[in-house]
Every structure is written in structure tokens, then in C-alpha cells.
Design an enzyme around this catalytic site. Structure first.
Site, PDB file in Angstrom:
ATOM      1  N   GLY A   1      48.674  33.512  28.691  1.00  0.00           N
ATOM      2  CA  GLY A   1      48.942  33.256  27.281  1.00  0.00           C
ATOM      3  C   GLY A   1      47.956  33.932  26.340  1.00  0.00           C
ATOM      4  O   GLY A   1      47.220  34.823  26.724  1.00  0.00           O
TER       5      GLY A   1
ATOM      6  N   HIS B   1      49.106  39.394  23.701  1.00  0.00           N
ATOM      7  CA  HIS B   1      48.771  40.558  22.869  1.00  0.00           C
ATOM      8  C   HIS B   1      49.672  41.721  23.269  1.00  0.00           C
ATOM      9  O   HIS B   1      50.553  41.571  24.128  1.00  0.00           O
ATOM     10  CB  HIS B   1      47.283  40.891  22.994  1.00  0.00           C
ATOM     11  CG  HIS B   1      46.785  40.956  24.409  1.00  0.00           C
ATOM     12  ND1 HIS B   1      47.197  41.933  25.295  1.00  0.00           N
ATOM     13  CD2 HIS B   1      45.931  40.154  25.110  1.00  0.00           C
ATOM     14  CE1 HIS B   1      46.614  41.750  26.459  1.00  0.00           C
ATOM     15  NE2 HIS B   1      45.842  40.670  26.386  1.00  0.00           N
TER      16      HIS B   1
ATOM     17  N   HIS C   1      50.466  42.542  26.971  1.00  0.00           N
ATOM     18  CA  HIS C   1      51.478  41.669  27.583  1.00  0.00           C
ATOM     19  C   HIS C   1      52.884  42.150  27.205  1.00  0.00           C
ATOM     20  O   HIS C   1      53.809  42.133  28.019  1.00  0.00           O
ATOM     21  CB  HIS C   1      51.303  40.223  27.108  1.00  0.00           C
ATOM     22  CG  HIS C   1      50.029  39.561  27.557  1.00  0.00           C
ATOM     23  ND1 HIS C   1      49.057  39.168  26.679  1.00  0.00           N
ATOM     24  CD2 HIS C   1      49.580  39.225  28.782  1.00  0.00           C
ATOM     25  CE1 HIS C   1      48.066  38.595  27.350  1.00  0.00           C
ATOM     26  NE2 HIS C   1      48.353  38.624  28.629  1.00  0.00           N
TER      27      HIS C   1
ATOM     28  N   GLN D   1      41.191  29.097  39.018  1.00  0.00           N
ATOM     29  CA  GLN D   1      40.489  30.382  39.052  1.00  0.00           C
ATOM     30  C   GLN D   1      39.266  30.409  38.130  1.00  0.00           C
ATOM     31  O   GLN D   1      38.651  31.451  37.964  1.00  0.00           O
ATOM     32  CB  GLN D   1      41.438  31.543  38.752  1.00  0.00           C
ATOM     33  CG  GLN D   1      41.900  31.628  37.325  1.00  0.00           C
ATOM     34  CD  GLN D   1      43.022  32.627  37.169  1.00  0.00           C
ATOM     35  OE1 GLN D   1      44.116  32.437  37.691  1.00  0.00           O
ATOM     36  NE2 GLN D   1      42.772  33.708  36.448  1.00  0.00           N
TER      37      GLN D   1
ATOM     38  N   ASP E   1      43.090  44.521  35.430  1.00  0.00           N
ATOM     39  CA  ASP E   1      42.555  43.581  36.427  1.00  0.00           C
ATOM     40  C   ASP E   1      42.728  44.214  37.806  1.00  0.00           C
ATOM     41  O   ASP E   1      43.554  43.797  38.606  1.00  0.00           O
ATOM     42  CB  ASP E   1      43.289  42.245  36.308  1.00  0.00           C
ATOM     43  CG  ASP E   1      43.079  41.628  34.938  1.00  0.00           C
ATOM     44  OD1 ASP E   1      42.135  40.858  34.785  1.00  0.00           O
ATOM     45  OD2 ASP E   1      43.829  41.980  33.994  1.00  0.00           O
TER      46      ASP E   1
END
Ligand code: AMP
Length: 279
Positions: A27, A30, A33, A57, A147
């Protein structure tokens, strides 16, 4: 757009929307996404986005409870993008009281870098992704190159459990000044925000040196650190590595595709960035 808060609602939606294209997120959405969603839409499968700030996590002292959230804005952005459904479960929906956490025997490349900095991080990600993949049975999943180590974990998970899922990775999506979009950029002060494009500039500098023929990892790393330290705001370097792009093993000379990985602490957040050096 259907808003699904429970597993039951999700399962009902999936009956009519089998094997969707799935975009998992935490969530505070931006532009990056939205790029993942645009890519998902091109599959012509129903597009399902999830928003779940996964407590498993985050380790003690990390920012799970203060992780930026803005559900209203997120929903408006997803509606504008004509997403078919949003799965936005509460914590107990994913982890009921009797939840038994599976321990994954992760390859050693997940005990280093972010796996070392953030204990339990990759166990937590594997846990939530396995739950989501088992529930949703997507045909495609979408992740971003930002990532990088997480993406290697997704590949490992999909292979390990033989999920019939195609993983699509999009390049790092950046602001005009080079800063990689991140929900955590919201933590930056105006002064920090102004300085942090220096991180991307450092990667471009190293890529240029590599393209001009510098293949020695020690030299490249030294130059990279020196460049970052020229700007005090980017001088708190948690990780600065140049590693084999697949195994994440240390290398002395770049003879195979390699990845330059940076984790820079700027005030509250740690900013991630990377660049692939292709031979
Ligand atoms: P997050 O909500 O931070 O968990 O991110 C959800 C997905 O968006 C992950 O697959 C991230 O890798 C991806 N993502 C986040 N920021 C970027 C970016 N700047 N460029 C490309 N992908 C990104």
C-alpha cells in the site's frame, strides 16, 4: 473495483476470475505500483492487487505500525487504473490466532544483505507470499527490480513449490531526478529528499566506469563508496556490494552479469537501489 476484505470474499471473487494477474503490495501506492498494474493489465487476465503490511517481515524496532498508510488514496488510484479487485485483509485474516508458521529452509543467499540486516525478513516474506499464492493461484505475479533480493526469493518460492506462476519483473521506476519511487520516501525531510538522487547518480557513475572497461570489483566498490560519501546525507551506507546477479556470491572481477546493491540509511528509512552490470 471489488474490495475484498476476507478470504471468503476473495474465494467467491476467484470463482468467476480464475488465475488472475496478481500484484502484491504494502500500500501507500505510488507511480511504480501503477506501472506494475499497467503491466498486469496487458495479460488480459483479471487484475487483483493486494494491500497488506505484513507484520511477519518486520522485526522488533522496525516500522510496521508506523509504515505509511492511506487506504482512501490507494483505492482512488486503483479505481482510476481500473483494477478489477483489491484484496485488503486485516492481520487476523491472514494470520488467525491458531496460525502455525512454517519454517522455510532458505538458501544461503537469503541470510546475507537484507536477510542479515533484518532478521526474519525473508522468512516473513516467504510466509505471506505462500499464503497469498495458495489462496489466489495467480497465473502471473508482478514485482519490481528495486527489491532485488526479494525477487530472487520469489523465484525460489515458485520453483520450490512448483507453482504454475509466471513472474514478471519490471525495471526500477524513478522520479524525474532519478530517485527510485518508494513508499518510504514519505519519511524524508525536504533537505534529505533534495539530496537522495545522489544514490542513483552513484549507480550511473559505476555503470559508466564498468562500460568503459573497469571490471575490478574492489576498485568499483571503493569508487562507489567515495562517491556516496561526497554527499553527507547519503554517507550512511548499510550495504554496498557488487555480487553475482544470480547466486549473490562475492566476485573479484566482473565476468558474469552482476548486481550493484545499495542500502542507504537516510534519517528514518533505509533506501534501496540497484543496477545490473551486464557483461
Ligand atoms: P511495496 O508496496 O513496497 O511492497 O512494493 C510492491 C511492489 O512494488 C514490489 O514488487 C516492489 O519491488 C515494487 N516497487 C516498489 N517501488 C518500485 C520502484 N521504484 N520501481 C519498480 N518497482 C517498485
Amino acid at each position: 473495483m471489488k474490495i475484498l476484505e476476507t478470504k471468503q470474499q476473495l474465494e467467491k471473487w476467484l470463482k468467476k476470475n480464475k488465475s488472475p494477474a496478481f500484484v502484491p503490495t504494502m500500500g501507500f501506492l505510488h507511480e511504480a505500483h501503477m506501472q506494475l498494474i499497467k503491466k498486469a493489465k496487458r495479460t488480459n487476465k483479471p487484475v487483483l492487487v493486494s494491500i497488506f503490511v505484513n507484520p511477519k517481515q518486520f522485526s522488533a524496532g522496525e516500522d510496521c505500525s508506523t509504515y505509511p498508510r492511506d487506504e482512501k488514496k490507494d483505492i482512488a488510484m486503483l479505481e482510476k487504473e481500473k483494477v478489477d479487485a483489491l484484496f485488503i485483509p486485516k492481520k487476523d485474516e491472514i494470520y488467525p490466532k491458531d496460525f502455525q508458521q512454517e519454517i522455510f529452509h532458505l538458501p544461503k543467499k537469503f541470510n546475507i544483505l537484507e536477510g542479515e540486516l533484518r532478521k526474519g525478513y525473508f522468512q516473513g516474506i516467504a510466509t505471506v507470499l505462500k499464503i497469498l499464492f495458495d489462496l489466489i493461484k495467480p497465473s502471473y505475479v508482478f514485482f519490481g527490480q528495486k527489491d532485488y533480493q526479494q525477487n530472487l526469493l520469489v523465484s525460489w518460492l515458485v520453483k520450490k513449490y512448483s507453482y504454475p506462476i509466471k513472474i514478471i519483473t519490471i525495471p526500477i521506476f524513478r522520479e524525474k531526478d532519478g530517485l527510485a519511487f518508494s513508499s518510504r520516501n514519505a519519511y524524508l525531510s525536504p533537505e534529505e529528499r533534495k539530496a537522495v538522487p545522489h544514490i542513483h547518480q552513484s549507480l550511473v557513475y559505476i555503470k559508466n566506469l564498468f562500460d568503459e572497461g573497469e571490471k575490478n570489483v574492489k576498485n568499483l566498490k571503493e569508487k562507489l563508496k567515495k562517491f556516496l560519501k561526497k554527499e553527507p546525507i547519503t554517507s550512511h551506507i548499510d550495504i554496498c556490494e557488487i555480487l553475482d546477479a544470480e547466486s549473490l556470491e562475492k566476485i573479484e572481477t566482473i565476468t558474469e552479469n552482476s548486481i550493484v546493491l545499495l542500502y542507504i540509511k537516510v534519517g528514518i528509512p533505509r533506501l534501496l537501489d540497484n543496477i545490473i552490470l551486464e557483461v
